[in-house]
Design an enzyme around this catalytic site. Structure first.
Site, PDB file in Angstrom:
ATOM      1  N   PRO A   1       0.810  -1.222   0.000  1.00  0.00           N
ATOM      2  CA  PRO A   1       0.000   0.000   0.000  1.00  0.00           C
ATOM      3  C   PRO A   1       0.844   1.273   0.000  1.00  0.00           C
ATOM      4  O   PRO A   1       1.860   1.341   0.691  1.00  0.00           O
ATOM      5  CB  PRO A   1      -0.775  -0.106   1.310  1.00  0.00           C
ATOM      6  N   GLU A   2       0.402   2.257  -0.764  1.00  0.00           N
ATOM      7  CA  GLU A   2       1.082   3.552  -0.800  1.00  0.00           C
ATOM      8  C   GLU A   2       0.840   4.312   0.498  1.00  0.00           C
ATOM      9  O   GLU A   2       1.632   5.159   0.902  1.00  0.00           O
ATOM     10  CB  GLU A   2       0.563   4.391  -1.985  1.00  0.00           C
TER      11      GLU A   2
ATOM     12  N   CYS B   1     -10.210  -7.404   8.480  1.00  0.00           N
ATOM     13  CA  CYS B   1     -11.206  -8.083   7.633  1.00  0.00           C
ATOM     14  C   CYS B   1     -12.051  -9.058   8.453  1.00  0.00           C
ATOM     15  O   CYS B   1     -13.221  -9.265   8.139  1.00  0.00           O
ATOM     16  CB  CYS B   1     -10.537  -8.764   6.456  1.00  0.00           C
TER      17      CYS B   1
ATOM     18  N   GLU C   1      -8.415 -12.373  -1.021  1.00  0.00           N
ATOM     19  CA  GLU C   1      -8.781 -12.315   0.403  1.00  0.00           C
ATOM     20  C   GLU C   1      -9.487 -10.980   0.581  1.00  0.00           C
ATOM     21  O   GLU C   1      -8.851  -9.934   0.613  1.00  0.00           O
ATOM     22  CB  GLU C   1      -7.510 -12.418   1.247  1.00  0.00           C
TER      23      GLU C   1
HETATM   24  P1  NAD Z   1      -9.452  -0.759  -1.610  1.00  0.00           P
HETATM   25  O1  NAD Z   1      -9.861  -2.118  -2.037  1.00  0.00           O
HETATM   26  O2  NAD Z   1      -9.647   0.361  -2.572  1.00  0.00           O
HETATM   27  O3  NAD Z   1      -7.911  -0.801  -1.259  1.00  0.00           O
HETATM   28  C1  NAD Z   1      -7.379  -1.855  -0.510  1.00  0.00           C
HETATM   29  C2  NAD Z   1      -5.974  -2.034  -1.031  1.00  0.00           C
HETATM   30  O4  NAD Z   1      -6.025  -2.397  -2.395  1.00  0.00           O
HETATM   31  C3  NAD Z   1      -5.177  -0.748  -0.953  1.00  0.00           C
HETATM   32  O5  NAD Z   1      -3.927  -1.045  -0.429  1.00  0.00           O
HETATM   33  C4  NAD Z   1      -5.083  -0.267  -2.377  1.00  0.00           C
HETATM   34  O6  NAD Z   1      -3.821   0.314  -2.660  1.00  0.00           O
HETATM   35  C5  NAD Z   1      -5.261  -1.509  -3.201  1.00  0.00           C
HETATM   36  N1  NAD Z   1      -5.981  -1.248  -4.446  1.00  0.00           N
HETATM   37  C6  NAD Z   1      -7.032  -0.420  -4.640  1.00  0.00           C
HETATM   38  N2  NAD Z   1      -7.415  -0.443  -5.926  1.00  0.00           N
HETATM   39  C7  NAD Z   1      -6.592  -1.302  -6.557  1.00  0.00           C
HETATM   40  C8  NAD Z   1      -6.479  -1.765  -7.896  1.00  0.00           C
HETATM   41  N3  NAD Z   1      -7.303  -1.355  -8.865  1.00  0.00           N
HETATM   42  N4  NAD Z   1      -5.522  -2.653  -8.167  1.00  0.00           N
HETATM   43  C9  NAD Z   1      -4.695  -3.108  -7.209  1.00  0.00           C
HETATM   44  N5  NAD Z   1      -4.738  -2.712  -5.931  1.00  0.00           N
HETATM   45  C10 NAD Z   1      -5.685  -1.828  -5.609  1.00  0.00           C
HETATM   46  O7  NAD Z   1     -10.061  -0.375  -0.238  1.00  0.00           O
HETATM   47  P2  NAD Z   1      -9.865   0.932   0.680  1.00  0.00           P
HETATM   48  O8  NAD Z   1     -10.781   2.015   0.247  1.00  0.00           O
HETATM   49  O9  NAD Z   1      -8.424   1.261   0.868  1.00  0.00           O
HETATM   50  O10 NAD Z   1     -10.407   0.293   1.982  1.00  0.00           O
HETATM   51  C11 NAD Z   1     -11.785   0.145   2.135  1.00  0.00           C
HETATM   52  C12 NAD Z   1     -12.277  -1.257   2.013  1.00  0.00           C
HETATM   53  O11 NAD Z   1     -11.258  -2.167   1.654  1.00  0.00           O
HETATM   54  C13 NAD Z   1     -12.759  -1.760   3.326  1.00  0.00           C
HETATM   55  O12 NAD Z   1     -14.101  -1.448   3.505  1.00  0.00           O
HETATM   56  C14 NAD Z   1     -12.530  -3.214   3.259  1.00  0.00           C
HETATM   57  O13 NAD Z   1     -13.644  -3.840   2.696  1.00  0.00           O
HETATM   58  C15 NAD Z   1     -11.450  -3.407   2.279  1.00  0.00           C
HETATM   59  N6  NAD Z   1     -10.197  -3.829   2.840  1.00  0.00           N
HETATM   60  C16 NAD Z   1     -10.073  -5.126   3.165  1.00  0.00           C
HETATM   61  C17 NAD Z   1      -8.897  -5.579   3.687  1.00  0.00           C
HETATM   62  C18 NAD Z   1      -8.728  -7.015   4.065  1.00  0.00           C
HETATM   63  O14 NAD Z   1      -7.891  -7.308   4.923  1.00  0.00           O
HETATM   64  N7  NAD Z   1      -9.451  -7.934   3.448  1.00  0.00           N
HETATM   65  C19 NAD Z   1      -7.847  -4.710   3.872  1.00  0.00           C
HETATM   66  C20 NAD Z   1      -7.998  -3.369   3.517  1.00  0.00           C
HETATM   67  C21 NAD Z   1      -9.185  -2.953   2.977  1.00  0.00           C
END
Ligand code: NAD
Length: 478
Positions: free
Chosen positions: A176-177, A283, A249
């Site tokens: 993550p950034e 999660c 996941e």
């Molecule tokens: P998100 O899915 O946008 O981002 C989660 C991670 O995925 C971030 O580190 C982001 O850099 C990366 N990401 C985002 N878009 C991407 C893409 N197109 N390609 C590759 N990587 C990408 O979520 P968010 O807004 O940062 O967090 C909110 C939601 O994310 C939460 O409500 C939760 O559902 C979910 N989340 C779940 C976990 C987990 O452990 N399963 C962890 C973090 C976030």
């Protein structure tokens, strides 16, 4: 003391081709604390080229040697824990004690995967003729693209790197950034432990652009993502278009079922601790508290007492039990879900104090009742310090509500009845179920969801399978 983060490409730590950088912010103040380099297309190409070039040599290193290297990296993480934990706290916001716990559990995960890599057995299938041998080989799938989130910036990366490296895969990882330095520290420990240059590459930048480059790339053979359901579905679809193996996941909206025959005080204590860990940004955090009507007020009251003692503040303050949310975006998302629910009739019945919390993205722990079943809060993962209480009368009603959503990651239950436990084991649509305690997420246990919560598992023996392909070799004597 907070370090800037560069890309790791083919063994060199360096900026991206254009020198672009993103700011890293401290969630407890909202202020900039550092930068992270942005990878451009040529950087990504170089990272994939290194992973492709090093796949053969790394695969051919013996399993024992790979395992020894992972164990050395685990030892380095333990030695560096005190120095690294403030860095993890500064970029992510979690209290120091939780940051330490994450680093130590990352070391434990590395040890576990080291051992599992030594046990990645194939099998011999009895043949129909004495002259024939039939061997099922398990071989590393190839270079892996791994995308990991900010909530456990080190340990969720270990859940991908550990098994991939243990069985001989090379990796291009995009951590993550928002919290880039802890993953970089993990990569540094692996390099210092002797990982050959190019086996592991770290890239940061624009997530969607990186995913659109890496997933279709012919040299990438496996895609693993941890994050939201929405992004997971997009990446899984892209991977499907290019016939890439996946591990997803994703999120949950996890039910906790409390029955009248449970130890109510103990259930409230354990569930409150699990709920507010990492400010609910976990999660497997429980969110829907389904409580049998006869013990509802007792449980709600005991839970409320725990909520009201939680000290919210900056993670570096040793008194803090819960830190801020990770970003302004998450604070806005969580606040909107709650204000929508209250405008639809929900009541906030308990709220934690925010003593010591400063400027940053703080959100008090809260408990809500009478949330409308159609409310977004009861249907979309809040990923924050929010507990929703609902009474139920019968086990059938509780199971129906637990299974109502498309999520299926974690479920919790408290009961002293074997009959109820057995029904729940059979009926709950979930990847993990903890009964009378909350200890999920240990290295030796499979961790993964069903339904929209994902595909595959990131712990236990199952985690290793995800990085192996099966090859049958049948040979006749001549
Ligand atoms: P998100 O899915 O946008 O981002 C989660 C991670 O995925 C971030 O580190 C982001 O850099 C990366 N990401 C985002 N878009 C991407 C893409 N197109 N390609 C590759 N990587 C990408 O979520 P968010 O807004 O940062 O967090 C909110 C939601 O994310 C939460 O409500 C939760 O559902 C979910 N989340 C779940 C976990 C987990 O452990 N399963 C962890 C973090 C976030």
């Amino acid at each position: 003391m907070y370090p800037d983060t560069q890309l790791l490409i083919d063994g060199s730590w360096r900026d991206g081709a254009t020198g672009r950088r993103l700011h890293v912010l401290d969630p407890s103040s909202g202020k900039q604390i550092g930068c992270v380099a942005v990878a451009e297309k040529e950087d990504l190409e170089a990272a994939v080229a290194a992973a492709r070039r090093m796949f053969g040599p790394w695969r051919d290193v013996g399993a024992f040697e790979r395992a020894a290297l992972l164990r050395r990296a685990a030892t380095l993480l333990r030695e560096r824990c005190e120095a690294l934990s403030p860095i993890l706290t500064m970029e992510m916001g979690k209290p120091l004690a939780e940051a330490r716990g994450e680093i130590l559990s990352s070391a434990d995960l590395l040890d576990w995967f080291a051992g599992e890599g030594q046990r990645a057995y194939g099998r011999v299938v009895p043949a129909r003729s004495a002259k024939v041998s039939q061997i099922v080989l398990k071989q590393p799938v190839g270079p892996v693209a791994a995308f990991t989130p900010w909530n456990f910036p080190m340990s969720l990366l270990v859940r991908k790197l550990g098994p991939a490296l243990a069985v001989g895969c090379t990796v291009v990882a995009k951590p993550p950034e928002i919290s880039p330095a802890a993953p970089a520290a993990l990569a540094r420990a692996l390099m210092d432990a002797g990982l050959p240059q190019g086996v592991l590459n770290l890239v940061y930048g624009v997530p969607q652009d990186i995913a659109n480059f890496l997933i279709p790339h012919p040299s990438i053979r496996k895609v693993s993502f941890t994050g939201s359901v929405e992004v997971g579905k997009q990446l899984a679809a892209l991977a499907g278009m290019h016939m890439k193996r996946i591990t997803m996941e994703l999120g949950g909206h996890n039910p906790a079922l409390v029955f009248e025959d449970a130890d109510i005080e103990e259930a409230a204590r354990q569930l409150a601790a699990m709920k507010f860990r990492n400010a609910g940004q976990v999660c497997i955090s429980p969110t829907r508290f389904l409580v049998q009507r006869s013990v509802y007020s007792r449980f709600a009251e005991a839970f409320r007492r725990h909520v009201e003692t939680i000290r919210v503040g900056a993670g570096l303050d040793s008194q803090t039990q819960m830190g801020p949310l990770v970003s302004a975006g998450r604070l806005a998302a969580v606040s909107t879900l709650v204000s929508e629910a209250t405008s639809e009739g929900a009541q906030v019945v308990a709220e934690g104090a925010r003593d010591g919390a400063g400027e940053g993205w703080f959100f008090s722990p809260i408990v809500l009742e009478n949330v409308d079943i159609g409310s977004r809060l009861l249907n979309e993962e809040p990923f924050g310090p929010i507990a929703i209480m609902r009474p139920f009368d019968t086990i059938e009603e509780a199971i129906e509500e637990a299974n109502r959503l498309a999520y299926g990651l974690a479920a919790y239950a408290f009961t002293s009845s074997i009959r109820i436990s057995q029904i729940l084991q059979n009926e709950l649509e979930t990847g993990t179920l903890a009964i009378n305690h909350t200890m999920l997420g240990l290295p030796e246990l499979p961790l993964g969801g069903v339904k929209d919560s994902g595909i595959g598992s990131e712990g236990g023996a199952e985690a290793i399978e995800a990085y192996l392909v099966t090859k049958l070799v049948t040979q006749a004597a001549i």
